[in-house]
Design an enzyme around this catalytic site. Sequence first.
Site, PDB file in Angstrom:
ATOM      1  N   LEU A  98     -14.796   5.854  -4.777  1.00 55.39           N
ATOM      2  CA  LEU A  98     -13.384   5.516  -4.609  1.00 55.39           C
ATOM      3  C   LEU A  98     -12.948   4.263  -5.369  1.00 55.39           C
ATOM      4  CD1 LEU A  98     -10.798   6.246  -2.811  1.00 55.39           C
ATOM      5  CD2 LEU A  98     -11.448   4.214  -1.546  1.00 55.39           C
ATOM      6  N   HIS A 117      -7.760  11.718  -2.180  1.00 59.36           N
ATOM      7  CA  HIS A 117      -7.338  10.400  -2.634  1.00 59.36           C
ATOM      8  C   HIS A 117      -7.055  10.472  -4.123  1.00 59.36           C
ATOM      9  CE1 HIS A 117      -7.188   6.152  -3.436  1.00 59.36           C
ATOM     10  NE2 HIS A 117      -7.282   5.890  -2.148  1.00 59.36           N
ATOM     11  N   HIS A 121     -11.241  12.884   0.503  1.00 56.96           N
ATOM     12  CA  HIS A 121     -11.379  11.530   1.017  1.00 56.96           C
ATOM     13  C   HIS A 121     -11.379  11.439   2.540  1.00 56.96           C
ATOM     14  CE1 HIS A 121     -10.994   7.195   0.942  1.00 56.96           C
ATOM     15  NE2 HIS A 121      -9.815   7.209   1.511  1.00 56.96           N
ATOM     16  N   PHE A 176       0.840  -1.195   0.000  1.00 58.95           N
ATOM     17  CA  PHE A 176       0.000   0.000   0.000  1.00 58.95           C
ATOM     18  C   PHE A 176       0.875   1.244   0.000  1.00 58.95           C
ATOM     19  CE2 PHE A 176      -4.361   1.489   0.705  1.00 58.95           C
ATOM     20  CZ  PHE A 176      -5.068   0.398   0.268  1.00 58.95           C
ATOM     21  N   GLN A 195      -7.175  14.905   3.118  1.00 60.68           N
ATOM     22  CA  GLN A 195      -6.548  14.039   2.137  1.00 60.68           C
ATOM     23  C   GLN A 195      -7.386  13.955   0.870  1.00 60.68           C
ATOM     24  OE1 GLN A 195      -6.050   9.499   2.777  1.00 60.68           O
ATOM     25  NE2 GLN A 195      -4.034  10.435   2.754  1.00 60.68           N
ATOM     26  N   ARG A 251      -2.346  11.176   5.985  1.00 59.35           N
ATOM     27  CA  ARG A 251      -2.541   9.817   6.473  1.00 59.35           C
ATOM     28  C   ARG A 251      -2.072   8.806   5.436  1.00 59.35           C
ATOM     29  NH1 ARG A 251      -6.766   5.731   5.753  1.00 59.35           N
ATOM     30  NH2 ARG A 251      -7.839   7.091   4.272  1.00 59.35           N
ATOM     31  N   ARG A 254      -0.092   9.422  -0.575  1.00 63.97           N
ATOM     32  CA  ARG A 254      -1.241   9.937  -1.323  1.00 63.97           C
ATOM     33  C   ARG A 254      -1.121  11.404  -1.721  1.00 63.97           C
ATOM     34  NH1 ARG A 254      -6.167   6.825   1.737  1.00 63.97           N
ATOM     35  NH2 ARG A 254      -5.552   4.818   0.877  1.00 63.97           N
ATOM     36  N   GLU A 271      -6.455   2.306  -3.320  1.00 67.33           N
ATOM     37  CA  GLU A 271      -5.033   2.274  -3.596  1.00 67.33           C
ATOM     38  C   GLU A 271      -4.532   0.837  -3.708  1.00 67.33           C
ATOM     39  OE1 GLU A 271      -2.641   5.436  -1.500  1.00 67.33           O
ATOM     40  OE2 GLU A 271      -2.148   3.666  -0.334  1.00 67.33           O
TER      41      GLU A 271
HETATM   42  C1  LIG Z   1     -14.489   4.922   0.180  1.00 62.69           C
HETATM   43  C2  LIG Z   1     -13.528   4.861   1.335  1.00 62.69           C
HETATM   44  C3  LIG Z   1     -12.579   3.841   1.393  1.00 62.69           C
HETATM   45  C4  LIG Z   1     -11.679   3.764   2.451  1.00 62.69           C
HETATM   46  N1  LIG Z   1     -10.777   2.737   2.496  1.00 62.69           N
HETATM   47  C5  LIG Z   1      -9.947   2.648   3.565  1.00 62.69           C
HETATM   48  C6  LIG Z   1      -9.030   1.561   3.679  1.00 62.69           C
HETATM   49  O1  LIG Z   1      -8.964   0.682   2.835  1.00 62.69           O
HETATM   50  N2  LIG Z   1      -8.213   1.520   4.756  1.00 62.69           N
HETATM   51  C7  LIG Z   1      -8.269   2.473   5.738  1.00 62.69           C
HETATM   52  O2  LIG Z   1      -7.528   2.367   6.699  1.00 62.69           O
HETATM   53  N3  LIG Z   1      -9.134   3.493   5.653  1.00 62.69           N
HETATM   54  C8  LIG Z   1      -9.968   3.607   4.596  1.00 62.69           C
HETATM   55  N4  LIG Z   1     -10.855   4.657   4.531  1.00 62.69           N
HETATM   56  C9  LIG Z   1     -10.995   5.534   5.673  1.00 62.69           C
HETATM   57  C10 LIG Z   1     -11.817   4.867   6.747  1.00 62.69           C
HETATM   58  O3  LIG Z   1     -12.701   3.950   6.159  1.00 62.69           O
HETATM   59  C11 LIG Z   1     -12.624   5.849   7.559  1.00 62.69           C
HETATM   60  O4  LIG Z   1     -11.784   6.846   8.027  1.00 62.69           O
HETATM   61  C12 LIG Z   1     -13.254   5.158   8.733  1.00 62.69           C
HETATM   62  O5  LIG Z   1     -14.010   4.060   8.320  1.00 62.69           O
HETATM   63  C13 LIG Z   1     -14.106   6.049   9.588  1.00 62.69           C
HETATM   64  O6  LIG Z   1     -14.664   5.259  10.625  1.00 62.69           O
HETATM   65  P1  LIG Z   1     -15.408   5.874  11.870  1.00 62.69           P
HETATM   66  O7  LIG Z   1     -15.785   4.757  12.759  1.00 62.69           O
HETATM   67  O8  LIG Z   1     -14.596   6.967  12.441  1.00 62.69           O
HETATM   68  O9  LIG Z   1     -16.695   6.544  11.221  1.00 62.69           O
HETATM   69  P2  LIG Z   1     -17.862   5.949  10.307  1.00 62.69           P
HETATM   70  O10 LIG Z   1     -17.668   4.568   9.897  1.00 62.69           O
HETATM   71  O11 LIG Z   1     -18.098   6.977   9.262  1.00 62.69           O
HETATM   72  O12 LIG Z   1     -19.076   5.931  11.292  1.00 62.69           O
HETATM   73  C14 LIG Z   1     -19.662   7.088  11.810  1.00 62.69           C
HETATM   74  C15 LIG Z   1     -20.808   6.676  12.668  1.00 62.69           C
HETATM   75  O13 LIG Z   1     -21.298   7.805  13.369  1.00 62.69           O
HETATM   76  C16 LIG Z   1     -22.683   7.865  13.277  1.00 62.69           C
HETATM   77  N5  LIG Z   1     -23.063   9.260  13.404  1.00 62.69           N
HETATM   78  C17 LIG Z   1     -22.530  10.327  12.779  1.00 62.69           C
HETATM   79  N6  LIG Z   1     -23.141  11.442  13.194  1.00 62.69           N
HETATM   80  C18 LIG Z   1     -24.051  11.066  14.112  1.00 62.69           C
HETATM   81  C19 LIG Z   1     -25.007  11.758  14.908  1.00 62.69           C
HETATM   82  N7  LIG Z   1     -25.156  13.077  14.831  1.00 62.69           N
HETATM   83  N8  LIG Z   1     -25.789  11.054  15.726  1.00 62.69           N
HETATM   84  C20 LIG Z   1     -25.692   9.710  15.801  1.00 62.69           C
HETATM   85  N9  LIG Z   1     -24.801   9.004  15.082  1.00 62.69           N
HETATM   86  C21 LIG Z   1     -24.006   9.686  14.256  1.00 62.69           C
HETATM   87  C22 LIG Z   1     -23.010   7.242  11.955  1.00 62.69           C
HETATM   88  O14 LIG Z   1     -24.322   6.777  11.950  1.00 62.69           O
HETATM   89  C23 LIG Z   1     -21.995   6.121  11.905  1.00 62.69           C
HETATM   90  O15 LIG Z   1     -22.493   5.022  12.625  1.00 62.69           O
HETATM   91  C24 LIG Z   1     -11.727   4.746   3.452  1.00 62.69           C
HETATM   92  C25 LIG Z   1     -12.670   5.768   3.392  1.00 62.69           C
HETATM   93  C26 LIG Z   1     -13.557   5.840   2.340  1.00 62.69           C
HETATM   94  C27 LIG Z   1     -14.526   6.983   2.282  1.00 62.69           C
END
Ligand SMILES: Cc1cc2nc3c(=O)[nH]c(=O)nc-3n(C[C@H](O)[C@H](O)[C@H](O)COP(=O)(O)OP(=O)(O)OC[C@H]3O[C@@H](n4cnc5c(N)ncnc54)[C@H](O)[C@@H]3O)c2cc1C
Lengths: 597, 236
Positions: free
Chosen positions: A252, A242, A353, A119, A240, A398, A286, A255
Amino acid sequence: MNVAKRTFDAVIVGAGGAGLRAALQLSEAGLKTAVLTKVFPTRSHTVAAQGGVAASLGNSTEDNWHWHMYDTVKGSDWLGDQDAIEFMVRKANEVVVELEHYGMPFDRTDNGKIYQRPFGGHSMNYGQAPVMRSCAAADRTGHAMLHALYQRNVRANTQFFVEWMALDLIRNSEGDVVGVTAIEMETGEVSIFHAKATIFATGGAGRIYYSSTNAFINTGDGVGMAARAGIPLEDMEFWQFHPTGVAGAGVLITEGVRGEGGILRNASGERFMERYAPNLKDLASRDVVSRSMVTEINEGRGCGPDKDHVLLDITHLSPETILKRLPGIREISIQFAGVDPIKAPIPVVPTCHYQMGGIPTNYKGQVVVPKDGNPNVPVSGFYAAGECACASVHGANRLGTNSLLDLLVFGKSAGETVVEDFKSGNLTLKPLPADAADVSLARINRLETQKGGTEVHDVRLDMQRTMQKHAGVFRFNDLLVEGVEKIKEVAEQAKTTQIGDKSKVWNTARTEALELDNLIEVAKATMISAEARKESRGAHVRDDAPDTAENPNGRDDKNWLKHTLWYSEGNRLDYKPVNLKPLSDDVDPIALAKRTY
Amino acid sequence: MSKRTVQFKIYRYDPDKDEKPYMQDISVELEASDKKLLDALVRLKTKDDSLSFRRSCREGVCGSDAMNINGKNGLACLTDIDGLPQPVVLRPLPGLPVIRDLIVDMTQFFKQYHSIKPYLVNNDPAPERERLQSPDDREELNGLYECILCACCSTSCPSFWWNPDKFVGPAGLLAAYRFIADTRDQATNERLDNLEDPYRLFRCHTIMNCVDVCPKGLNPTRAIGKIKEQMVRRAV
Ligand SMILES: Cc1cc2nc3c(=O)[nH]c(=O)nc-3n(C[C@H](O)[C@H](O)[C@H](O)COP(=O)(O)OP(=O)(O)OC[C@H]3O[C@@H](n4cnc5c(N)ncnc54)[C@H](O)[C@@H]3O)c2cc1C
Ligand code: SF4
Ligand code: SF4
Ligand code: FES
């Protein structure tokens, strides 16, 4: 209005990777926990992660946490805190193996171990060659991980409040956090969740930009709530882009495609990354790849009739590899780019991203703010993890696969800290202030009665276009200065949004208006912090801070090796030092150096 | 691309003001960038912000925006708007209670999913490193673990319509088989016991609607068949 009150030991806002990992810690320790989420847990945007999660398991190539730490610090352009980074990379194997034990369907090597792929920015022996560090389940790692975490929470009997949106953070007169207000979408009722501990895991805010890989729900709610409640936001200028979003659609392309051998080509078919990053080429960090692509496009070597994108080519890979390792990418490419990558290259452009900044925390997941001369004093009762938090492990840029790792490590760590604080009696249920729900009720009431105001979608579009134009991949002093004024105007517009839908039941117009309030906080924080940082570092590269002998890559460590803190009130900026000291003596600080790949 | 207008006929119901559901005729002019049905709905919402539907990822992985599109269940975000016969008739997923407009109450669907104990059971002490699994054994999970819980399948299954409280339904059964097929899972017998019932499994009459609509190309019928096979095998 009568407001119902519910009391818990802990309330977690968010059920993505970070929230679910934290919830597991609390549920298994027997704490009475409520997990609030806007969407059913498995619909959180972690589900969209594709490429993998980093851990130096060394299943296919030699690896160790020292190398991972070096890559992460270097990737962060030295803005990451080295204590938190050491903590994260050393916990990586443990949290990834745990996931495997929970049932996550990782791909496997021939000898049955977790499959790992190369990666961007991850290397062997301090930058020498790509390393296989990304633990993957095909190109659906996030889906596999989120479902496994949800399933484990089902086993642990975690209590979810699904389709409840948290509205505002509740702090008492000492500034301690005592819970949140939230609205139940189905009924439109506002409740108070009164708790000893509140953990934010609300994910990112990529929707501040016009073109984004993020889901509709990624509206920075936690970050917005914290900002409105007086908590500063850290390093919000660092976003970031992407390299490979599908041109026109934003969806997306991981990578991991380049990890499996994919190559970026310009209009003449040239593998241009060889010129920008002779060592890691297409697998450079990135920010470096995105800028190289934009330079190619700006200099007229873009592809297509408008020369506005480049091509991601995997036609030289065998169809078997594509079908086995990148099946989801093939689907996305057919669906959103109209090409089958087995036969033709995919049109891609850098796309917003990931938010490197967020709510300031330490490696234990405690939210920390400056107080009485100490820059990092924990806010009693308040914790954060995942993309909404800034630990800070990603600094100015990142590395791919380090975010899923961040979710696991800091989700767990925040959970453990709460459990410890709870067991040691440090956490008590502090009385709610009398006006606990007033702010939220006033916001709801304004939407109920607003007339002659602005339309939510117009204001949102204005914000997104402003961010895209004024705070993009490359940044320009004059555009930033102008951008600050523009975004302040947009923020004024957001104060009078109006909605036509007045129903109490599942009112999505109201939800979008409330989300916009949060997006606006993030947009202001980003633009104002970016305008103020007069250097280039990681993802923040400006025209008036070019590469010089004194400031390599435009980075000015003398004046700017520090974290930004933005306060919503008066758009005030403050700064705090970067922690260049690792957590333990097992490793020396990674010394400042110019970043090349 | 020239401007395109799309005609819709959409099921509307807001319990706060409507006595009963009705079909709304409405049209919207699309921008060139609007390619999917979901884009069109988002565009439509700028015209009438009271139209309610769930959506999140807009790329077919979160499972939020399942609906009945011209009589067939599917995801709005993966359905091309061009080429859809007009007026595009949109209804909520059939067989589940409607909360509002295109939003259904999924409680029953998730209850069935939860009823199959959707988590890995392995009572051996956890080893220090990963449990080993051969690539071939891992292959067995392909076509099973990718489910996004959109409910397109279960809500197109007549058996699920008639017995949503008793028949697990295709999504739940697919998940059940996902764990049975996992070499790391040790609860196959309990899982089979849990399903050995005239309703929970055996209401499936192989009508195949589920396979026909799954937006991820999964095949719950095959998984159901494999569960039945395992039951027969353990009986002899
Ligand atoms: C398309 C894509 C691909 C990616 N691929 C990778 C990868 O391969 N490897 C890697 O390391 N990272 C990757 N990333 C980054 C990574 O996936 C994210 O940074 C990460 O999943 C975020 O997780 P989280 O738990 O912080 O938030 P999220 O998974 O976004 O969850 C947020 C949660 O908060 C809740 N929420 C938000 N606001 C409120 C509110 N006001 N009230 C109640 N609930 C709320 C939502 O319902 C949800 O449950 C990728 C990102 C994207 C967009
Ligand atoms: S095959 Fe079985 S589960 Fe699928 S639709 Fe038919 S009856 Fe339902
Ligand atoms: S099996 Fe297919 S249709 Fe059914 S819930 Fe899963 S993804 Fe949706
Ligand atoms: S919006 Fe996520 S599946 Fe369609």
